[in-house]
Motif scaffolding. Structure first.
Motif, short mmCIF file in Angstrom:
data_model
loop_
_atom_site.label_atom_id
_atom_site.label_comp_id
_atom_site.label_asym_id
_atom_site.label_seq_id
_atom_site.Cartn_x
_atom_site.Cartn_y
_atom_site.Cartn_z
N ASP A 1 9.62 10.88 -36.88
CA ASP A 1 11.02 11.20 -37.13
C ASP A 1 11.67 11.63 -35.82
O ASP A 1 11.02 12.15 -34.92
CB ASP A 1 11.22 12.24 -38.23
N ARG B 1 14.40 13.98 -34.30
CA ARG B 1 15.17 15.18 -34.64
C ARG B 1 16.18 15.58 -33.57
O ARG B 1 16.71 16.68 -33.60
CB ARG B 1 14.20 16.33 -34.89
N PRO C 1 18.98 13.36 -38.49
CA PRO C 1 17.68 12.80 -38.07
C PRO C 1 17.41 11.46 -38.75
O PRO C 1 17.94 11.19 -39.83
CB PRO C 1 16.67 13.85 -38.52
N TYR C 2 16.59 10.65 -38.12
CA TYR C 2 16.21 9.37 -38.70
C TYR C 2 14.74 9.11 -38.41
O TYR C 2 14.13 9.76 -37.58
CB TYR C 2 17.09 8.23 -38.19
N VAL C 3 14.17 8.15 -39.11
CA VAL C 3 12.76 7.82 -38.98
C VAL C 3 12.62 6.50 -38.22
O VAL C 3 13.37 5.55 -38.48
CB VAL C 3 12.10 7.70 -40.37
N GLN D 1 14.35 1.38 -36.94
CA GLN D 1 14.65 2.53 -37.79
C GLN D 1 14.24 2.24 -39.22
O GLN D 1 14.23 1.09 -39.66
CB GLN D 1 16.15 2.83 -37.76
N THR E 1 11.89 8.68 -45.66
CA THR E 1 11.46 9.81 -44.84
C THR E 1 10.00 9.60 -44.43
O THR E 1 9.31 8.73 -44.97
CB THR E 1 11.57 11.14 -45.62
N VAL E 2 9.52 10.44 -43.50
CA VAL E 2 8.12 10.33 -43.09
C VAL E 2 7.19 10.60 -44.28
O VAL E 2 6.08 10.08 -44.32
CB VAL E 2 7.78 11.24 -41.89
#
Length: 141
Positions: free
Chosen positions: A61, A63, A80-82, A98, A104-105
């Motif tokens: 991720d 942050r 935030p993005y993964v 992305q 999410t993780v």
């Protein structure tokens, strides 16, 4: 949208790469001038449609707000993005991208199947810049 990097939409969405006619090395992003394989001197490259699915090779991720040329509105709070690295077995390459919104993780595991889907990189009143995202296979947005 970066011309020549992907095509289609929905279930027809595909990343586009190139394959060397001499050594069969595959490239993404595409290469149109020479083979990037240092052991090959060929310049004959053909466009190919990459596999829609692969296996999660790694993920993390993000942050922090990355620097330019990443586009984000400094007036809005950072979201935030993964990032997911997906191995395409048939092409023998790993493609980073992305995660689709909402992934999410906690939704990911190394080795699970993931598929490429269209996404939005940035949009304003006049333009929507499209990109690709990865999401766990079989999950609908």
């Amino acid at each position: 949208m970066v011309a020549g990097w992907f095509e289609g939409d929905g279930d027809g969405f595909r990343l586009l790469g190139t394959r060397c006619a001499s050594c069969a090395s595959v490239f993404f992003p595409r290469e149109d001038h020479y083979c990037r394989n240092p052991a090959c001197a060929s310049g004959e490259l053909e466009e190919i449609r990459l596999s829609r699915r692969g296996r999660v090779w790694s993920f993390t991720d993000s942050r922090y707000r990355p620097p330019s040329p990443y586009v984000s509105d400094p007036e809005l709070p950072w979201q935030p993005y993964v990032l997911i690295a997906v191995e395409l077995a048939a092409e023998r390459i790993v493609v980073l991208g992305q995660a689709a919104p909402g992934v999410t993780v906690a939704d990911l595991a190394v080795g699970m199947e993931a598929e490429v889907v269209p996404g939005v990189l940035h949009e304003d009143a006049a333009t929507t810049w499209t990109t690709w995202h990865w999401r766990p296979a079989g999950v609908r947005a």
